[in-house]
Motif scaffolding. Structure first.
Motif, PDB file in Angstrom:
ATOM      1  N   PHE A 100       0.847  -1.150  -0.010  1.00 44.35           N
ATOM      2  CA  PHE A 100      -0.108  -0.133   0.070  1.00 44.35           C
ATOM      3  C   PHE A 100       1.020   1.422  -0.047  1.00 44.35           C
ATOM      4  N   ARG A 101       1.954   1.394   0.763  1.00 44.55           N
ATOM      5  CA  ARG A 101       2.808   2.626   0.789  1.00 44.55           C
ATOM      6  C   ARG A 101       3.305   2.603  -0.306  1.00 44.55           C
ATOM      7  N   LYS A 102       4.062   1.535  -0.932  1.00 40.24           N
ATOM      8  CA  LYS A 102       4.723   1.742  -2.280  1.00 40.24           C
ATOM      9  C   LYS A 102       3.824   2.368  -3.285  1.00 40.24           C
ATOM     10  N   TYR A 103       2.339   1.857  -3.300  1.00 39.91           N
ATOM     11  CA  TYR A 103       1.749   2.405  -4.204  1.00 39.91           C
ATOM     12  C   TYR A 103       1.119   3.873  -3.949  1.00 39.91           C
ATOM     13  N   LEU A 104       1.071   4.232  -2.706  1.00 39.53           N
ATOM     14  CA  LEU A 104       0.748   5.579  -2.542  1.00 39.53           C
ATOM     15  C   LEU A 104       1.910   6.597  -2.908  1.00 39.53           C
ATOM     16  N   SER A 105       3.218   6.015  -2.578  1.00 34.26           N
ATOM     17  CA  SER A 105       4.296   6.874  -3.096  1.00 34.26           C
ATOM     18  C   SER A 105       4.351   7.223  -4.451  1.00 34.26           C
ATOM     19  N   LEU A 106       3.693   6.557  -5.400  1.00 35.43           N
ATOM     20  CA  LEU A 106       4.015   6.608  -6.606  1.00 35.43           C
ATOM     21  C   LEU A 106       2.904   7.753  -7.080  1.00 35.43           C
ATOM     22  N   ARG A 107       2.039   8.210  -6.250  1.00 37.43           N
ATOM     23  CA  ARG A 107       1.011   9.019  -6.575  1.00 37.43           C
ATOM     24  C   ARG A 107       1.773  10.857  -6.734  1.00 37.43           C
ATOM     25  N   PRO A 108       1.612  11.187  -8.074  1.00 35.99           N
ATOM     26  CA  PRO A 108       2.352  12.583  -8.172  1.00 35.99           C
ATOM     27  C   PRO A 108       1.853  13.785  -7.523  1.00 35.99           C
ATOM     28  N   PRO A 109       2.434  14.460  -7.054  1.00 35.92           N
ATOM     29  CA  PRO A 109       1.988  15.472  -5.861  1.00 35.92           C
ATOM     30  C   PRO A 109       1.109  16.439  -6.696  1.00 35.92           C
ATOM     31  N   HIS A 110       1.189  16.736  -7.892  1.00 34.87           N
ATOM     32  CA  HIS A 110       0.381  17.832  -8.704  1.00 34.87           C
ATOM     33  C   HIS A 110      -1.231  17.286  -8.921  1.00 34.87           C
ATOM     34  N   VAL A 111      -1.390  15.787  -8.486  1.00 35.39           N
ATOM     35  CA  VAL A 111      -2.696  15.367  -8.943  1.00 35.39           C
ATOM     36  C   VAL A 111      -3.649  16.170  -8.005  1.00 35.39           C
ATOM     37  N   LYS A 112      -4.885  16.616  -8.647  1.00 35.42           N
ATOM     38  CA  LYS A 112      -5.817  17.516  -8.043  1.00 35.42           C
ATOM     39  C   LYS A 112      -6.858  16.745  -7.222  1.00 35.42           C
ATOM     40  N   HIS A 113      -7.345  15.415  -8.051  1.00 35.77           N
ATOM     41  CA  HIS A 113      -8.493  14.718  -7.153  1.00 35.77           C
ATOM     42  C   HIS A 113      -7.634  13.779  -6.049  1.00 35.77           C
ATOM     43  N   LYS A 114      -8.583  13.499  -5.212  1.00 37.28           N
ATOM     44  CA  LYS A 114      -8.034  12.611  -3.958  1.00 37.28           C
ATOM     45  C   LYS A 114      -8.507  10.906  -4.249  1.00 37.28           C
ATOM     46  N   ARG A 115      -8.926  10.505  -5.279  1.00 36.44           N
ATOM     47  CA  ARG A 115      -9.222   9.365  -5.530  1.00 36.44           C
ATOM     48  C   ARG A 115      -8.012   8.476  -5.349  1.00 36.44           C
ATOM     49  N   LEU A 116      -8.182   7.383  -4.643  1.00 35.76           N
ATOM     50  CA  LEU A 116      -6.652   6.455  -4.179  1.00 35.76           C
ATOM     51  C   LEU A 116      -6.396   5.793  -5.415  1.00 35.76           C
ATOM     52  N   PHE A 117      -7.314   5.351  -6.236  1.00 36.31           N
ATOM     53  CA  PHE A 117      -7.114   4.454  -7.329  1.00 36.31           C
ATOM     54  C   PHE A 117      -7.121   5.124  -8.282  1.00 36.31           C
ATOM     55  N   CYS A 118      -5.888   5.159  -9.309  1.00 35.49           N
ATOM     56  CA  CYS A 118      -5.509   6.101 -10.558  1.00 35.49           C
ATOM     57  C   CYS A 118      -5.115   5.083 -11.654  1.00 35.49           C
ATOM     58  N   THR A 119      -4.852   5.733 -12.812  1.00 32.35           N
ATOM     59  CA  THR A 119      -4.569   5.174 -14.053  1.00 32.35           C
ATOM     60  C   THR A 119      -3.151   4.914 -13.960  1.00 32.35           C
ATOM     61  N   THR A 120      -2.700   4.039 -14.874  1.00 34.59           N
ATOM     62  CA  THR A 120      -1.253   3.880 -15.001  1.00 34.59           C
ATOM     63  C   THR A 120      -0.231   5.021 -14.868  1.00 34.59           C
ATOM     64  N   LYS A 121      -0.630   6.244 -15.370  1.00 32.13           N
ATOM     65  CA  LYS A 121       0.264   7.285 -15.251  1.00 32.13           C
ATOM     66  C   LYS A 121      -0.197   8.042 -13.816  1.00 32.13           C
ATOM     67  N   GLN A 122      -0.740   7.473 -13.127  1.00 36.27           N
ATOM     68  CA  GLN A 122      -1.402   8.029 -11.675  1.00 36.27           C
ATOM     69  C   GLN A 122      -2.036   9.293 -11.709  1.00 36.27           C
ATOM     70  N   GLU A 123      -2.579   9.513 -12.655  1.00 29.71           N
ATOM     71  CA  GLU A 123      -3.248  10.967 -12.898  1.00 29.71           C
ATOM     72  C   GLU A 123      -4.598  10.824 -12.904  1.00 29.71           C
ATOM     73  N   ASN A 124      -5.519   9.969 -13.681  1.00 33.35           N
ATOM     74  CA  ASN A 124      -6.797  10.261 -13.737  1.00 33.35           C
ATOM     75  C   ASN A 124      -7.386   8.895 -12.774  1.00 33.35           C
ATOM     76  N   PRO A 125      -8.564   9.209 -12.099  1.00 34.07           N
ATOM     77  CA  PRO A 125      -9.211   8.335 -11.332  1.00 34.07           C
ATOM     78  C   PRO A 125      -9.556   7.022 -12.140  1.00 34.07           C
ATOM     79  N   VAL A 126      -9.373   5.853 -11.587  1.00 35.54           N
ATOM     80  CA  VAL A 126      -9.911   4.718 -12.140  1.00 35.54           C
ATOM     81  C   VAL A 126     -11.477   4.364 -12.223  1.00 35.54           C
ATOM     82  N   GLY A 127     -12.000   4.076 -13.018  1.00 29.31           N
ATOM     83  CA  GLY A 127     -13.549   3.823 -13.327  1.00 29.31           C
ATOM     84  C   GLY A 127     -14.075   2.727 -12.553  1.00 29.31           C
ATOM     85  N   LYS A 128     -15.504   2.307 -12.775  1.00 25.67           N
ATOM     86  CA  LYS A 128     -15.903   1.158 -12.012  1.00 25.67           C
ATOM     87  C   LYS A 128     -15.480   0.116 -12.983  1.00 25.67           C
ATOM     88  N   ASN A 129     -15.390   0.212 -14.253  1.00 26.82           N
ATOM     89  CA  ASN A 129     -15.195  -0.912 -15.118  1.00 26.82           C
ATOM     90  C   ASN A 129     -13.837  -1.839 -14.856  1.00 26.82           C
TER      91      ASN A 129
END
Length: 243
Positions: A100-129
Motif C-alpha cells: 500500500f505504501r509503495k503504491y501511495l508513494s507513486l502518486r504524483p504531488p500535482h494530482v488534483k483529485h483525491k481518489r486513491l486508485f488512479c490510471t497507469t500514469k497515476q493521474e486520472n481516477p480509475v473507473g468502475k469497469n
C-alpha cells in the motif's frame, strides 16, 4: 476431503460468484505478481478482501479515507449502498502495508483529485469497469478456471466466506460487510466448508474436542519456572489458591 468439499461448493455457486482462497490464491498473487505491472491490482485486492468492499466503494475511496497508523491501516467507507458507513483495518500481514505504501508513494504531488486508485500514469481516477476487473485479472494471472466468473462482487463474497470459514458468527459478518439483513450472512455461515466439517465431526464422532486434565500442585517452595502448552485446543485453566 477439504479439497473435494471446495470443488463441490464451486459447483453449487452461481457462475458469477466465484471466490478466492487465502493461502492458495490471495497470498500467492500478492507474493509472486510483478509490482511494476500489477501493484494497483494488489492494493485493490487487499482493500477489497479486508473490507468486503463493493466495486463502487473501491472506486470512490480517497486518500483521506485511509489513515496509516504505522502498524495498520484504518480505512473508512463513508458512503455505502445500504447507507451504513463502515470502518475496517488492514494489519501488517505479509507485505500488505508495504504494498500500500509503495503504491501511495507513486502518486504524483500535482494530482488534483483525491481518489486513491488512479490510471497507469497515476493521474486520472480509475473507473468502475476497470476496478470491477480486478478479480478476473488476479484469476487470469493465477491461471484459474472460468476467469470470467470472477466478477467485481468476488472480493466482497471472498471476504465474507473467509470469515465464515474462520468460524466468525453471523452478527460479526453482517457488521463487517454492512448488511442490514442477516439472511445473506447466514448463507455464508451455512455454506462454510470448515463449518460443515465441524458439523460432520459432531455427527460422526459425537464431539469436536477431547478433554485432557492436567493437575499441577504449586506451593511457594515449588513453583515451576515454565509451563509450556503446545498444540492445545480449548484449554481451560482452573487455579486453586490455598492461603
Amino acid at each position: 476431503m477439504l479439497d473435494n468439499l471446495r470443488q463441490h461448493r464451486y459447483k453449487q455457486i452461481p457462475q458469477t460468484d466465484r471466490i478466492f482462497e487465502k493461502n492458495r490464491e490471495i497470498d500467492r498473487f500478492l507474493s509472486s505478481a510483478d509490482d511494476k505491472e500489477l501493484l494497483m491490482i494488489k492494493v485493490g485486492l487487499i482493500l477489497g478482501i479486508a473490507g468486503a468492499c463493493r466495486t463502487d466503494e473501491l472506486v470512490n475511496l480517497t486518500v483521506d479515507d485511509i489513515e496509516d497508523v504505522g502498524s495498520s491501516l484504518i480505512v473508512k467507507i463513508p458512503n455505502t449502498k445500504t447507507k451504513i458507513p463502515r470502518i475496517f483495518v488492514v494489519t501488517d500481514v505479509g507485505n500488505m502495508l508495504e504494498l500500500f505504501r509503495k503504491y501511495l508513494s507513486l502518486r504524483p504531488p500535482h494530482v488534483k483529485h483525491k481518489r486513491l486508485f488512479c490510471t497507469t500514469k497515476q493521474e486520472n481516477p480509475v473507473g468502475k469497469n476497470t476496478m470491477g476487473k480486478i478479480p478476473s485479472v488476479v484469476a487470469s494471472y493465477l491461471k484459474l478456471p472460468d476467469v470470467a466468473c470472477y466478477t467485481g462482487h468476488c472480493l466482497r463474497r471472498s471476504s465474507a466466506t473467509l470469515l465464515a470459514d474462520a468460524g466468525v458468527d453471523i452478527t460479526t459478518i453482517k457488521r463487517h460487510a454492512g448488511w442490514k439483513s442477516t439472511t445473506v450472512a447466514e448463507g455464508y455461515v451455512e455454506n462454510s466448508i470448515e463449518n460443515k466439517t465441524k458439523i460432520a465431526n459432531q455427527v460422526l464422532v459425537g464431539t469436536t474436542t477431547s478433554a485432557i486434565t492436567k493437575t499441577v500442585n504449586v506451593s511457594e517452595s515449588n513453583i515451576p519456572s515454565n509451563i509450556n502448552f503446545e498444540n492445545c485446543t480449548n484449554v481451560t485453566f482452573n487455579l486453586n489458591v490455598n492461603k
